[in-house]
Write a protein that holds these residues in place. Sequence first.
Motif, PDB file in Angstrom:
ATOM      1  N   TRP A 103       0.841  -1.210   0.000  1.00 27.76           N
ATOM      2  CA  TRP A 103       0.000   0.000   0.000  1.00 27.76           C
ATOM      3  C   TRP A 103       0.872   1.255   0.000  1.00 27.76           C
ATOM      4  N   GLY A 104       0.653   2.111  -0.978  1.00 24.58           N
ATOM      5  CA  GLY A 104       1.419   3.343  -1.080  1.00 24.58           C
ATOM      6  C   GLY A 104       2.817   3.164  -1.647  1.00 24.58           C
ATOM      7  N   GLY A 105       3.154   1.953  -2.081  1.00 25.53           N
ATOM      8  CA  GLY A 105       4.481   1.679  -2.631  1.00 25.53           C
ATOM      9  C   GLY A 105       4.507   1.791  -4.144  1.00 25.53           C
ATOM     10  N   ASN A 106       5.575   1.302  -4.735  1.00 25.14           N
ATOM     11  CA  ASN A 106       5.679   1.263  -6.196  1.00 25.14           C
ATOM     12  C   ASN A 106       6.732   0.241  -6.592  1.00 25.14           C
ATOM     13  N   ALA A 107       6.889   0.062  -7.886  1.00 22.39           N
ATOM     14  CA  ALA A 107       7.820  -0.938  -8.400  1.00 22.39           C
ATOM     15  C   ALA A 107       9.253  -0.647  -7.981  1.00 22.39           C
ATOM     16  N   GLU A 108       9.620   0.624  -7.927  1.00 20.29           N
ATOM     17  CA  GLU A 108      11.007   0.988  -7.610  1.00 20.29           C
ATOM     18  C   GLU A 108      11.397   0.530  -6.205  1.00 20.29           C
ATOM     19  N   LEU A 109      10.461   0.591  -5.274  1.00 24.06           N
ATOM     20  CA  LEU A 109      10.773   0.177  -3.907  1.00 24.06           C
ATOM     21  C   LEU A 109      11.091  -1.313  -3.811  1.00 24.06           C
ATOM     22  N   MET A 110      10.640  -2.093  -4.800  1.00 23.69           N
ATOM     23  CA  MET A 110      10.860  -3.531  -4.789  1.00 23.69           C
ATOM     24  C   MET A 110      12.102  -3.938  -5.590  1.00 23.69           C
ATOM     25  N   LEU A 111      12.759  -2.965  -6.205  1.00 17.69           N
ATOM     26  CA  LEU A 111      13.933  -3.259  -7.036  1.00 17.69           C
ATOM     27  C   LEU A 111      15.057  -3.995  -6.298  1.00 17.69           C
ATOM     28  N   PRO A 112      15.350  -3.665  -5.033  1.00 15.44           N
ATOM     29  CA  PRO A 112      16.438  -4.389  -4.361  1.00 15.44           C
ATOM     30  C   PRO A 112      16.230  -5.901  -4.320  1.00 15.44           C
ATOM     31  N   LEU A 113      14.976  -6.343  -4.317  1.00 16.11           N
ATOM     32  CA  LEU A 113      14.712  -7.775  -4.322  1.00 16.11           C
ATOM     33  C   LEU A 113      14.761  -8.357  -5.728  1.00 16.11           C
ATOM     34  N   ALA A 114      14.618  -7.504  -6.750  1.00 14.19           N
ATOM     35  CA  ALA A 114      14.588  -7.999  -8.125  1.00 14.19           C
ATOM     36  C   ALA A 114      15.960  -8.453  -8.595  1.00 14.19           C
ATOM     37  N   SER A 115      16.995  -7.710  -8.224  1.00 11.27           N
ATOM     38  CA  SER A 115      18.332  -7.975  -8.751  1.00 11.27           C
ATOM     39  C   SER A 115      18.830  -9.400  -8.486  1.00 11.27           C
TER      40      SER A 115
ATOM     41  N   VAL B 234      12.124 -10.894 -14.251  1.00 10.30           N
ATOM     42  CA  VAL B 234      11.387 -10.234 -13.179  1.00 10.30           C
ATOM     43  C   VAL B 234      10.462  -9.183 -13.787  1.00 10.30           C
ATOM     44  N   LEU B 235       9.187  -9.268 -13.451  1.00 10.86           N
ATOM     45  CA  LEU B 235       8.205  -8.278 -13.878  1.00 10.86           C
ATOM     46  C   LEU B 235       7.715  -7.533 -12.642  1.00 10.86           C
ATOM     47  N   LEU B 236       8.049  -6.251 -12.572  1.00  8.46           N
ATOM     48  CA  LEU B 236       7.564  -5.399 -11.497  1.00  8.46           C
ATOM     49  C   LEU B 236       6.537  -4.445 -12.075  1.00  8.46           C
ATOM     50  N   PHE B 237       5.478  -4.170 -11.334  1.00  6.60           N
ATOM     51  CA  PHE B 237       4.482  -3.236 -11.847  1.00  6.60           C
ATOM     52  C   PHE B 237       3.842  -2.472 -10.692  1.00  6.60           C
ATOM     53  N   ASP B 238       3.210  -1.350 -11.045  1.00  2.00           N
ATOM     54  CA  ASP B 238       2.481  -0.533 -10.079  1.00  2.00           C
ATOM     55  C   ASP B 238       0.999  -0.883 -10.145  1.00  2.00           C
ATOM     56  N   ALA B 239       0.389  -1.136  -8.999  1.00  4.75           N
ATOM     57  CA  ALA B 239      -1.054  -1.309  -8.944  1.00  4.75           C
ATOM     58  C   ALA B 239      -1.738   0.013  -9.288  1.00  4.75           C
ATOM     59  N   ARG B 240      -3.003  -0.053  -9.620  1.00  3.43           N
ATOM     60  CA  ARG B 240      -3.748   1.175  -9.885  1.00  3.43           C
ATOM     61  C   ARG B 240      -3.655   2.143  -8.698  1.00  3.43           C
ATOM     62  N   ASN B 241      -3.620   3.430  -9.027  1.00  2.00           N
ATOM     63  CA  ASN B 241      -3.482   4.510  -8.033  1.00  2.00           C
ATOM     64  C   ASN B 241      -2.101   4.559  -7.396  1.00  2.00           C
ATOM     65  N   HIS B 242      -1.143   3.828  -7.942  1.00  5.23           N
ATOM     66  CA  HIS B 242       0.204   3.780  -7.383  1.00  5.23           C
ATOM     67  C   HIS B 242       1.232   4.059  -8.488  1.00  5.23           C
ATOM     68  N   GLY B 243       2.342   4.662  -8.098  1.00  4.05           N
ATOM     69  CA  GLY B 243       3.429   4.895  -9.050  1.00  4.05           C
ATOM     70  C   GLY B 243       2.959   5.609 -10.288  1.00  4.05           C
TER      71      GLY B 243
END
Length: 290
Positions: free
Chosen positions: A75-87, A96-105
């Motif tokens: 909640w209130g996050g975005n794809a960029e915040l999850m990047l450290p886990l993607a690498s 790895v597919l990261l995306f923003d939910a609606r109303n986010h990012g």
Amino acid sequence: MLTTLSLFAILAAAAIPAGVHLGFRAPRLREIGTPADAGLDFEAVRIPTVRRRSLFGWLIPAADSTRTLVVLHGWGGNAELMLPLASPFQQAGFNVLLFDARNHGESDADTFSSLPRFAEDLGMAIAWLKRHHPGRAGCVAVLGHSVGAGAALFEASRNPDIAAVISIAAFAHPARVTKASVRHLHLPAPIVYGVIRYVEWLIGHRFDSIAPMNTVTRISCPVLLVHGRADRVVPVDDARLIHAHSSGTHVGLLEIDGADHDSVDRIEDHVGALLGFLEHQCALAVPAPG
């Protein structure tokens, strides 16, 4: 003539919707960087979702890989915040597919956000991947954080295309979260009950039907519940409750010492366990070459 109790009921009925929409509105945090900042090649994508909206995302490829991890923020996050886990997953051979939910990012706006809408967006992201990148969809696993974790569990309970789930910091039941979020207001119990019933009406689901402690009982694919013992937003007891309600040995629990709700760095320290879990599940889901 209205009694004091009747007047109170009318005022409460009018105030609850306004309070819910204002108090539970997801903050929007837009991306300021890209995977390139972490030395990762990527493709920026737009993914169609329900209600004629579209989602912003990044597809980070791994050479010749048929395995993809779809990552959903909280909640209130975005794809960029999850990047450290993607690498580390990309380096281990997962697209790895990261995306923003609606109303986010950078994704489209919609009337409101909710766990079911997070799950809808996750389902549409998986469908998009299978349609446009079928060679990368031999094994599709999902990783979600907080509300994104609850959404991942909900979607996995109804979507056979998901081979495995990593749930990070999921809450056990949305009613517990709702009560905790308004506790500081010292609202009377009937008002809290009204808030819960209004939210259920708004999102089109009873809380019991989407609660992770219940959806986990309907999931047939392997699940790894990950939770920090120092989580001050969602206590680790929530993870234990979800695990206790799960049926079968396909649901595991990993508790991490010192990790708070958003302690991605602490999760990174245990990425080997997460990778081992996914490596095993995708080895079963995708036949070995030759």
